[in-house]
Design an enzyme around this catalytic site. Structure first.
Site, PDB file in Angstrom:
ATOM      1  N   ASP A  97     -45.217 -23.627  -0.998  1.00 25.46           N
ATOM      2  CA  ASP A  97     -44.060 -24.522  -1.060  1.00 25.46           C
ATOM      3  C   ASP A  97     -42.843 -23.924   0.123  1.00 25.46           C
ATOM      4  OD1 ASP A  97     -44.129 -26.752  -2.461  1.00 25.46           O
ATOM      5  OD2 ASP A  97     -43.461 -25.971  -4.391  1.00 25.46           O
ATOM      6  N   SER A 100     -46.798 -35.527   9.648  1.00 22.80           N
ATOM      7  CA  SER A 100     -45.908 -34.988   8.528  1.00 22.80           C
ATOM      8  C   SER A 100     -44.921 -34.023   9.182  1.00 22.80           C
ATOM      9  CB  SER A 100     -46.714 -34.541   7.466  1.00 22.80           C
ATOM     10  OG  SER A 100     -46.023 -33.668   6.549  1.00 22.80           O
ATOM     11  N   ASN A 122     -40.519 -36.912   2.849  1.00 23.50           N
ATOM     12  CA  ASN A 122     -41.171 -37.148   1.399  1.00 23.50           C
ATOM     13  C   ASN A 122     -40.882 -38.589   1.065  1.00 23.50           C
ATOM     14  OD1 ASN A 122     -40.856 -34.166   1.668  1.00 23.50           O
ATOM     15  ND2 ASN A 122     -41.789 -34.422  -0.325  1.00 23.50           N
ATOM     16  N   LYS A 179     -53.096 -32.434  10.412  1.00 24.14           N
ATOM     17  CA  LYS A 179     -52.042 -32.937  10.939  1.00 24.14           C
ATOM     18  C   LYS A 179     -51.646 -32.432  12.378  1.00 24.14           C
ATOM     19  CE  LYS A 179     -51.643 -36.153   7.867  1.00 24.14           C
ATOM     20  NZ  LYS A 179     -52.185 -37.345   8.050  1.00 24.14           N
ATOM     21  N   TYR A 213     -43.450 -37.877   8.961  1.00 26.53           N
ATOM     22  CA  TYR A 213     -42.829 -38.311   7.606  1.00 26.53           C
ATOM     23  C   TYR A 213     -42.066 -37.160   6.913  1.00 26.53           C
ATOM     24  CZ  TYR A 213     -46.386 -42.139   8.461  1.00 26.53           C
ATOM     25  OH  TYR A 213     -47.113 -42.834   8.625  1.00 26.53           O
ATOM     26  N   ASN A 263     -50.028 -34.638  -7.924  1.00 25.43           N
ATOM     27  CA  ASN A 263     -49.579 -33.246  -7.313  1.00 25.43           C
ATOM     28  C   ASN A 263     -47.988 -33.394  -6.741  1.00 25.43           C
ATOM     29  OD1 ASN A 263     -51.959 -31.885  -6.951  1.00 25.43           O
ATOM     30  ND2 ASN A 263     -52.547 -33.431  -5.605  1.00 25.43           N
ATOM     31  N   ASN A 264     -47.554 -34.772  -6.532  1.00 23.79           N
ATOM     32  CA  ASN A 264     -46.209 -34.997  -5.829  1.00 23.79           C
ATOM     33  C   ASN A 264     -45.317 -35.145  -7.056  1.00 23.79           C
ATOM     34  OD1 ASN A 264     -47.992 -36.641  -3.532  1.00 23.79           O
ATOM     35  ND2 ASN A 264     -46.682 -34.930  -2.872  1.00 23.79           N
ATOM     36  N   TYR A 306     -55.136 -29.032   4.986  1.00 25.44           N
ATOM     37  CA  TYR A 306     -54.400 -30.364   5.262  1.00 25.44           C
ATOM     38  C   TYR A 306     -53.608 -30.325   6.297  1.00 25.44           C
ATOM     39  CZ  TYR A 306     -50.821 -33.946   4.634  1.00 25.44           C
ATOM     40  OH  TYR A 306     -49.980 -35.053   4.948  1.00 25.44           O
ATOM     41  N   ARG A 328     -35.908 -31.281  -0.370  1.00 24.55           N
ATOM     42  CA  ARG A 328     -36.596 -32.075   0.291  1.00 24.55           C
ATOM     43  C   ARG A 328     -35.754 -33.259   0.722  1.00 24.55           C
ATOM     44  NH1 ARG A 328     -39.192 -28.318  -0.021  1.00 24.55           N
ATOM     45  NH2 ARG A 328     -41.264 -27.998  -0.828  1.00 24.55           N
ATOM     46  N   GLY A 371     -53.674 -47.781   1.173  1.00 24.67           N
ATOM     47  CA  GLY A 371     -53.208 -46.616   0.390  1.00 24.67           C
ATOM     48  C   GLY A 371     -51.519 -46.898   0.142  1.00 24.67           C
TER      49      GLY A 371
HETATM   50  N1  UDP Z   1     -42.412 -30.344  -7.542  1.00 19.21           N
HETATM   51  C1  UDP Z   1     -42.357 -29.990  -8.720  1.00 19.21           C
HETATM   52  N2  UDP Z   1     -43.235 -30.132  -9.950  1.00 19.21           N
HETATM   53  C2  UDP Z   1     -44.186 -30.999  -9.630  1.00 19.21           C
HETATM   54  C3  UDP Z   1     -44.628 -31.552  -8.353  1.00 19.21           C
HETATM   55  C4  UDP Z   1     -43.409 -31.050  -7.274  1.00 19.21           C
HETATM   56  O1  UDP Z   1     -41.301 -28.924  -8.965  1.00 19.21           O
HETATM   57  O2  UDP Z   1     -44.567 -31.492 -10.739  1.00 19.21           O
HETATM   58  C5  UDP Z   1     -41.604 -29.993  -6.477  1.00 19.21           C
HETATM   59  C6  UDP Z   1     -42.439 -29.139  -5.231  1.00 19.21           C
HETATM   60  O3  UDP Z   1     -42.348 -27.633  -5.794  1.00 19.21           O
HETATM   61  C7  UDP Z   1     -41.575 -29.339  -4.044  1.00 19.21           C
HETATM   62  C8  UDP Z   1     -41.047 -30.831  -4.392  1.00 19.21           C
HETATM   63  O4  UDP Z   1     -41.141 -30.903  -5.793  1.00 19.21           O
HETATM   64  O5  UDP Z   1     -40.171 -28.286  -4.080  1.00 19.21           O
HETATM   65  C9  UDP Z   1     -41.577 -31.834  -3.620  1.00 19.21           C
HETATM   66  O6  UDP Z   1     -43.086 -31.670  -3.725  1.00 19.21           O
HETATM   67  P1  UDP Z   1     -44.169 -32.593  -3.519  1.00 19.21           P
HETATM   68  O7  UDP Z   1     -45.520 -32.126  -3.774  1.00 19.21           O
HETATM   69  O8  UDP Z   1     -43.869 -34.211  -3.840  1.00 19.21           O
HETATM   70  O9  UDP Z   1     -43.906 -32.731  -1.952  1.00 19.21           O
HETATM   71  P2  UDP Z   1     -44.174 -31.701  -0.844  1.00 19.21           P
HETATM   72  O10 UDP Z   1     -42.509 -31.383  -0.319  1.00 19.21           O
HETATM   73  O11 UDP Z   1     -44.572 -30.401  -1.436  1.00 19.21           O
HETATM   74  O12 UDP Z   1     -45.037 -32.081   0.347  1.00 19.21           O
END
Ligand code: UDP
Length: 341
Positions: A300, A126, A181, A155, A179, A200-201, A151, A233, A11
């Site tokens: 969030d 996390s 980000n 953790k 961790y 998603n990220n 999820y 973040r 991964g």
């Molecule tokens: N985010 C965003 N658009 C996206 C994906 C994420 O604005 O398409 C924002 C999300 O709201 C958060 C930050 O980016 O504030 C980090 O999101 P991510 O999902 O990467 O990590 P998380 O901290 O949620 O685990």
């Protein structure tokens, strides 16, 4: 040199950690069922390191198969346990699958560690365990907040399972790495993050939008109580993160810890907003990232960044890369993927 079992070693964070372990002279066996990774990752690892770790295509929740692995590699001295399902949204839709995957795999490992007298485990945790911290930056003593997703709950539960197991059996030594980000890719651009479908990220979404694979990045909310209104973040370079695992393993093998369970935040200590990330990405790559501001994403956290001083002092580890270098590495990786396609 000691052999390390790396679950989920194909991964994103796992593969970068395997590279750092091999470069530090460790023998590695990867166990991964390829549920969210590709077998080609092995080639990337081989090209970067000139070494070829053993690879077993096995599901960590399968006790019998895992038992065979422990028997086959009788020289395993430590485990780094990455293997887990990690999509927050999916975990809300498929909670039972998440609890089964993420908790069963740990229980299987702990049972087999006892049978085969493997005493050391590093667990991928996390900063999600802190929820929205009351005090920023957040250190390891901050209270654990109720999880916002299955999820996140896995953790927390897994941290507790490890603590209980290590309390009952003082031969077990564990390091819980929380961790922040992780972003970016290996400087060779031969391994990196491989999101399945729509990312998603944030970072994979940014790089795919910059590459023209997505029309627009959607920024989830600009009405938070932060300087520019977008969420904050602590973005940590994945190679820096990987290096912390090697140090943690070394420390365990040398029995340097004062307690048999240690926990460390792995972050840079610096918070960046979504808008800052997008603007910095544009500046260092020279590539535009069209975006629109949309509604907040459910669940969030408004803002979180690490106090990494414990890891700095105790592990002698510190995040090195600048955010500019890190974002550029993510773009190089996206370009590499485009060439492969
Ligand atoms: N985010 C965003 N658009 C996206 C994906 C994420 O604005 O398409 C924002 C999300 O709201 C958060 C930050 O980016 O504030 C980090 O999101 P991510 O999902 O990467 O990590 P998380 O901290 O949620 O685990």
């Amino acid at each position: 040199m000691a052999r390390i079992l790396v679950t989920g070693g194909m991964g994103y964070i796992g593969s970068h950690t395997v590279v750092e372990l091999l470069n530090s002279g460790y023998d590695v066996v990867i166990v991964d069922n390829l549920s969210n990774s590709r077998v080609e990752v092995l080639q990337g690892i081989g090209q970067i390191t000139g070494k070829h770790p053993d690879f077993e295509n096995v599901d960590c929740t399968d006790y019998n198969e895992m038992s065979n692995i422990f028997a086959k590699y009788s020289d395993i001295q430590a485990i780094i346990h990455f293997a887990a399902s990690k999509a927050v949204g999916e975990s809300v839709e498929k909670p039972v699958m998440y609890y089964r995957n993420n908790i069963d795999s740990l229980l299987t490992l702990l049972e087999l560690m006892k049978v085969h007298k493997v005493e050391n485990i590093v667990f991928s945790s996390s900063c999600t365990v802190y929820g929205q911290p009351d005090i920023l930056p957040v250190d390891e003593s901050a209270p654990i907040k109720p999880a916002l997703s299955p999820y996140g709950n896995t953790k927390q539960i897994n941290e507790e399972i490890i603590r209980d197991a290590a309390y009952a059996d003082k031969n077990i030594h564990a390091v819980l790495l929380r961790y922040f980000n992780p972003i970016g890719a290996h400087p060779s651009a031969l391994i990196g993050e491989l999101p399945n479908g729509i990312p998603n990220n944030l970072l994979p979404y940014v790089t795919q939008t910059a590459a023209g694979l997505r029309q627009k990045l959607r920024i989830f909310g600009d009405d938070y109580n932060t300087p520019d209104g977008s969420c904050i973040r602590d973005y940590i370079y994945v190679v820096d993160l990987a290096k912390a695992h090697v140090i943690a393993v070394q420390r365990m093998l040398e029995r340097k810890a004062e307690t048999n369970v240690e926990v460390f935040n792995l972050g840079t200590g610096r918070g960046l907003s979504v808008l800052e990330i997008v603007e910095t990405f544009k500046k260092v790559t020279g590539v535009d990232v069209p975006y629109e501001i949309v509604a907040r994403r459910e669940g969030d956290i408004e803002q979180v960044w690490a106090d990494p001083r414990k890891a700095n002092a105790v592990l002698g580890w510190k995040a090195q890369a600048t955010v500019e270098e890190t974002l550029l590495s993510a773009w190089r990786w996206q370009e590499h993927l485009a060439q492969q396609a």
